[in-house]
Design a protein around this motif. Structure first.
Motif, PDB file in Angstrom:
ATOM      1  N   LEU A 235       0.846  -1.201   0.000  1.00  0.00           N
ATOM      2  CA  LEU A 235       0.000   0.000   0.000  1.00  0.00           C
ATOM      3  C   LEU A 235       0.875   1.243   0.000  1.00  0.00           C
ATOM      4  CD1 LEU A 235      -2.863   1.326   0.381  1.00  0.00           C
ATOM      5  CD2 LEU A 235      -2.419   1.236   2.837  1.00  0.00           C
ATOM      6  N   GLY A 236       0.496   2.231  -0.802  1.00  0.00           N
ATOM      7  CA  GLY A 236       1.192   3.507  -0.834  1.00  0.00           C
ATOM      8  C   GLY A 236       0.228   4.614  -1.175  1.00  0.00           C
ATOM      9  N   GLY A 237       0.765   5.842  -1.313  1.00  0.00           N
ATOM     10  CA  GLY A 237      -0.080   6.964  -1.682  1.00  0.00           C
ATOM     11  C   GLY A 237       0.105   8.149  -0.769  1.00  0.00           C
ATOM     12  N   VAL A 238      -0.831   9.081  -0.840  1.00  0.00           N
ATOM     13  CA  VAL A 238      -0.790  10.289  -0.023  1.00  0.00           C
ATOM     14  C   VAL A 238      -2.196  10.587   0.478  1.00  0.00           C
ATOM     15  CG1 VAL A 238       1.171  11.296  -1.252  1.00  0.00           C
ATOM     16  CG2 VAL A 238      -1.156  11.823  -1.995  1.00  0.00           C
ATOM     17  N   VAL A 239      -2.251  11.328   1.585  1.00  0.00           N
ATOM     18  CA  VAL A 239      -3.527  11.773   2.138  1.00  0.00           C
ATOM     19  C   VAL A 239      -3.439  13.277   2.349  1.00  0.00           C
ATOM     20  CG1 VAL A 239      -2.782  11.274   4.502  1.00  0.00           C
ATOM     21  CG2 VAL A 239      -5.207  11.451   3.998  1.00  0.00           C
ATOM     22  N   GLY A 240      -4.519  13.974   2.059  1.00  0.00           N
ATOM     23  CA  GLY A 240      -4.522  15.423   2.220  1.00  0.00           C
ATOM     24  C   GLY A 240      -4.496  15.826   3.681  1.00  0.00           C
ATOM     25  N   PRO A 241      -4.061  17.039   3.984  1.00  0.00           N
ATOM     26  CA  PRO A 241      -4.040  17.506   5.376  1.00  0.00           C
ATOM     27  C   PRO A 241      -5.455  17.604   5.940  1.00  0.00           C
ATOM     28  CG  PRO A 241      -3.585  19.320   3.865  1.00  0.00           C
ATOM     29  CD  PRO A 241      -3.595  18.070   3.043  1.00  0.00           C
ATOM     30  N   LEU A 285      -9.168  14.291   0.742  1.00  0.00           N
ATOM     31  CA  LEU A 285      -8.318  14.078  -0.429  1.00  0.00           C
ATOM     32  C   LEU A 285      -7.437  12.883  -0.109  1.00  0.00           C
ATOM     33  CD1 LEU A 285      -6.844  14.736  -3.077  1.00  0.00           C
ATOM     34  CD2 LEU A 285      -5.430  16.348  -1.788  1.00  0.00           C
ATOM     35  N   LEU A 286      -7.552  11.834  -0.893  1.00  0.00           N
ATOM     36  CA  LEU A 286      -6.802  10.616  -0.621  1.00  0.00           C
ATOM     37  C   LEU A 286      -6.458   9.933  -1.934  1.00  0.00           C
ATOM     38  CD1 LEU A 286      -5.744   8.337   1.274  1.00  0.00           C
ATOM     39  CD2 LEU A 286      -8.042   7.361   1.182  1.00  0.00           C
ATOM     40  N   VAL A 287      -5.204   9.547  -2.066  1.00  0.00           N
ATOM     41  CA  VAL A 287      -4.758   8.723  -3.181  1.00  0.00           C
ATOM     42  C   VAL A 287      -4.104   7.492  -2.571  1.00  0.00           C
ATOM     43  CG1 VAL A 287      -3.331   8.561  -5.240  1.00  0.00           C
ATOM     44  CG2 VAL A 287      -4.343  10.751  -4.613  1.00  0.00           C
ATOM     45  N   ALA A 288      -4.757   6.349  -2.697  1.00  0.00           N
ATOM     46  CA  ALA A 288      -4.245   5.101  -2.138  1.00  0.00           C
ATOM     47  C   ALA A 288      -4.053   4.102  -3.269  1.00  0.00           C
ATOM     48  CB  ALA A 288      -5.202   4.534  -1.095  1.00  0.00           C
ATOM     49  N   THR A 289      -2.832   3.638  -3.445  1.00  0.00           N
ATOM     50  CA  THR A 289      -2.521   2.663  -4.486  1.00  0.00           C
ATOM     51  C   THR A 289      -2.191   1.331  -3.816  1.00  0.00           C
ATOM     52  OG1 THR A 289      -0.194   3.341  -4.500  1.00  0.00           O
ATOM     53  CG2 THR A 289      -1.677   4.428  -6.052  1.00  0.00           C
ATOM     54  N   VAL A 324      -3.796   5.527   7.053  1.00  0.00           N
ATOM     55  CA  VAL A 324      -4.355   6.882   7.050  1.00  0.00           C
ATOM     56  C   VAL A 324      -4.277   7.483   8.446  1.00  0.00           C
ATOM     57  CG1 VAL A 324      -6.478   8.199   6.745  1.00  0.00           C
ATOM     58  CG2 VAL A 324      -5.854   6.461   5.071  1.00  0.00           C
ATOM     59  N   HIS A 325      -4.651   6.697   9.447  1.00  0.00           N
ATOM     60  CA  HIS A 325      -4.643   7.200  10.823  1.00  0.00           C
ATOM     61  C   HIS A 325      -3.229   7.555  11.269  1.00  0.00           C
ATOM     62  CE1 HIS A 325      -6.224   7.742  14.852  1.00  0.00           C
ATOM     63  NE2 HIS A 325      -5.256   6.984  15.331  1.00  0.00           N
ATOM     64  N   ALA A 326      -2.259   6.724  10.904  1.00  0.00           N
ATOM     65  CA  ALA A 326      -0.869   6.998  11.300  1.00  0.00           C
ATOM     66  C   ALA A 326      -0.334   8.237  10.612  1.00  0.00           C
ATOM     67  CB  ALA A 326       0.006   5.788  10.984  1.00  0.00           C
ATOM     68  N   ALA A 327      -0.656   8.423   9.322  1.00  0.00           N
ATOM     69  CA  ALA A 327      -0.184   9.613   8.605  1.00  0.00           C
ATOM     70  C   ALA A 327      -0.738  10.885   9.224  1.00  0.00           C
ATOM     71  CB  ALA A 327      -0.571   9.518   7.130  1.00  0.00           C
ATOM     72  N   LEU A 328      -2.027  10.891   9.535  1.00  0.00           N
ATOM     73  CA  LEU A 328      -2.633  12.076  10.148  1.00  0.00           C
ATOM     74  C   LEU A 328      -2.136  12.272  11.566  1.00  0.00           C
ATOM     75  CD1 LEU A 328      -6.258  11.553   8.843  1.00  0.00           C
ATOM     76  CD2 LEU A 328      -4.673  13.317   8.113  1.00  0.00           C
ATOM     77  N   GLY A 329      -1.844  11.175  12.248  1.00  0.00           N
ATOM     78  CA  GLY A 329      -1.373  11.279  13.627  1.00  0.00           C
ATOM     79  C   GLY A 329       0.014  11.836  13.756  1.00  0.00           C
ATOM     80  N   ARG A 330       0.777  11.873  12.665  1.00  0.00           N
ATOM     81  CA  ARG A 330       2.108  12.471  12.691  1.00  0.00           C
ATOM     82  C   ARG A 330       2.111  13.869  12.108  1.00  0.00           C
ATOM     83  NH1 ARG A 330       6.168  10.851  15.632  1.00  0.00           N
ATOM     84  NH2 ARG A 330       7.571  11.720  14.085  1.00  0.00           N
ATOM     85  N   ALA A 331       0.921  14.452  11.896  1.00  0.00           N
ATOM     86  CA  ALA A 331       0.822  15.768  11.257  1.00  0.00           C
ATOM     87  C   ALA A 331       0.475  16.813  12.298  1.00  0.00           C
ATOM     88  CB  ALA A 331      -0.241  15.744  10.156  1.00  0.00           C
TER      89      ALA A 331
END
Length: 587
Positions: A235-241, A285-289, A324-331
């Motif tokens: 899994l990869g990608g980006v999530v918006g702020p 905004l989410l791009v998940a590959t 997703v939760h981990a990415a937002l939790g480090r922002a």
């Protein structure tokens, strides 16, 4: 039952039925032609629409092309180079495979297919008009294929009448091209609407695709999901702020092996990963590959191949939710990032830079300095610095915030209640992995319990009592000793021994609240109990903390997996970067 005789349908009726399933509107044509272009190995794709695609749709690519003798065959129903046997259908590695797209398009519109399969500079063209024989010509073209569709649904007035206006249909097509551009950022996509450039991506990384579509500002603030693997899934990608949300799901792009899909379980997992950060009616905004072995994906369940079945769907959904939760939790909330509110996505807007004025001094200014034009600083990424977070306590402000600094000179404002809440929540969550194993009342509690001087009686409704009874053992793993006391009454004899600084709620209040949370008819009841327990036993705002307590709390927070948001989804940290302070004070 009808008395009419059963008989085979005429071929033209079969074609119209098949076309009705595959081709719903201009965006459907664009999607099918993009699939073919990408399957041909295209690195550059140009899409042109007029009148929302009702009058013209043209898709040109630089792929492998179609040999001249195969052009007529390619436009016949169910002819394909993607699969050959029944076994191939169970491991499809391409976007298209049924061989029905071109035939369906030709059944509802005037269709022209021009392709060059070699580098001799010649392309062979076949034109298909409803009710007319094929026309074949030769023209100049480099290697690749161009598919042109004229007057979609012109021969089916009822279907054409169901289309919305040109602007709405163009927006749908734009959404399709945008999703493909994000799912396949390595390909250069160009979209032209009525002669105007609407979208163009460079063909590179996902960050470059996000920057081309949504702007460089949002691209810098987007949070990478990283590369997460579990078994054979990648899994990869980006999530918006957190501050960037939309009213529709059109900016949530899920791609499985390059195929843009709408999988209900994955969409739900993405929204759950946001948790309370996402207001009702808003979408991120989410791009998940997602990359999986072809045999683990069944793409043959939807007429338009928009949905897929995954072999291990619950595990993959969990993987996406946690990423997703981990990415937002480090922002961390960044002051620089909030210097201007987020705007709606824009397309093809050129980047305008302001040049700084000369830093000259004309005389001594005793008051505020004269305003000058200068280059605004680039919005900073909200993601916390890589590596372990290190915060040194400076002081406590208003008995609510801890001011801290990093070794790099960034200033952080830390909400003491939410920080402690996060620390306690992660400690409670870790108990499910076997942390803090301590005996309690003949069992093996993972969170140490502390017996109450006065046990608390909690009265529930009969339905709540029936729900709670089988959950008592899991409550004991959190250090909550709750036992039936007859009827719908339960006796709470111990609560978790979670040390706090200063006054907290009375044990009676905490015991009653946790018992009622545990009796809720919800699958995630244990999560609600952990959140409520962390919130009610955490340090409160208004409590004075000694310097040693401030340091201890920050040390625990720096060790948390998700240090930026509390379990309710509210921000814990507010960051003033060194760069922001330097610019603000003109150092």
């Amino acid at each position: 039952m009808s008395s009419a005789r059963i008989q085979p349908l005429p071929p033209e009726v079969v074609e119209r039925i098949a076309a009705g399933e595959v081709i719903e509107r201009p965006a459907s044509v664009v999607r099918e032609l993009l699939d073919n272009a990408l399957d041909a190995g295209a690195t550059s794709v140009r899409v042109e629409l007029r009148d929302g695609g009702c009058r013209l749709i043209r898709v040109a690519d630089d792929g492998a092309g179609i040999p001249p003798d195969e052009l007529p065959l390619a436009c016949q129903p169910h002819t394909t180079s993607k699969i050959a046997t029944l076994g191939d259908l169970g491991a499809v590695a391409t976007l298209g495979f049924r061989g029905e797209a071109l035939a369906s398009i030709a059944a509802v519109a005037a269709f022209e297919l021009s392709s060059a399969a070699s580098d001799d500079g010649l392309a062979h063209t076949i034109a298909l008009l409803p009710g007319k024989p094929q026309e074949r010509t030769v023209a100049a073209r480099s290697r690749g294929t161009t598919a042109t569709v004229h007057d979609l649904f012109q021969s089916i007035p009822a279907r054409r009448a169901l289309l919305r206006g040109p602007r709405a249909e163009a927006q749908r097509a734009l959404g399709v091209v945008r999703a493909y551009a994000l799912a396949r950022p390595d390909v250069n996509f160009t979209l032209v609407l009525d002669g105007q450039l609407a979208l163009q991506t460079p063909g590179g990384s996902v960050d470059e695709a996000v920057a081309a579509i949504y702007g460089a500002d949002l691209s810098r603030r987007a949070l990478p999901l990283g590369v997460v693997t579990a078994d054979s899934a990648v899994l990869g990608g980006v999530v918006g702020p957190r501050g960037v949300t939309f009213t529709t799901r059109e900016h949530v792009v899920l791609a499985v092996n390059g195929r843009v899909v709408a999988n209900r379980a994955l969409l739900t997992a993405a929204a759950t990963g946001y948790g309370p950060l996402l207001r009702k009616g808003r979408h991120p905004l989410l791009v998940a590959t997602l990359s999986l072995p072809p045999a683990a994906v069944d793409a043959n369940i939807h007429p338009a191949k928009a949905e897929v079945l995954l072999a291990d769907e619950p595990e993959i959904a969990r993987l996406l939710r946690e990423a997703v939760h981990a990415a937002l939790g480090r922002a961390a909330e960044s002051v620089a990032a909030h210097s201007s509110p987020p705007t709606a996505p824009h397309f093809t807007r050129p980047l305008q830079l302001a040049l700084p004025a000369p830093r000259t001094r004309r005389g001594l200014l005793l008051g505020e300095r004269r305003r000058r034009y200068h280059a605004a600083p680039a919005p900073l990424a909200e993601t916390l610095p890589s590596g372990p977070l290190s915060l040194a306590a400076l002081c406590q402000f208003d008995d609510a915030l801890i001011l801290a600094r990093t070794p790099a000179g960034d200033l952080y404002l830390v909400d003491q209640h939410r920080a402690h809440e996060r620390v306690l929540y992660e400690r409670l969550s870790a108990s499910r992995e076997g942390v803090h194993r301590t005996p309690l009342h003949g069992g093996s509690a993972q969170i140490p319990g502390q017996y109450l001087l006065d046990p608390v009686l909690v009265e529930l409704t009969p339905r709540q009592a029936a729900i709670l009874t089988p959950r008592l053992e899991e409550l004991a793993s959190l250090g909550i000793d709750c036992q039936p006391f007859g009827g719908s009454v339960f006796l709470v004899r111990a609560l978790p021994a979670l040390a706090t600084a200063g006054p907290v709620e009375t044990p009676h209040d905490v015991a009653g609240a946790l018992t009622r949370e545990a009796a809720e008819d919800a699958d995630d009841w244990l999560e609600h109990v952990r959140i409520a327990l962390a919130c009610r036993t955490a340090i409160k705002r208004g409590q004075t903390l000694a310097p040693s307590e401030q340091r201890a709390l920050l040390a625990d927070l720096c060790g948390a997996a998700v240090p930026a948001i509390c379990p309710h989804g509210s921000p814990i940290l507010l960051r003033y970067s060194r760069e922001y302070l330097t610019h603000a004070f003109e150092w």
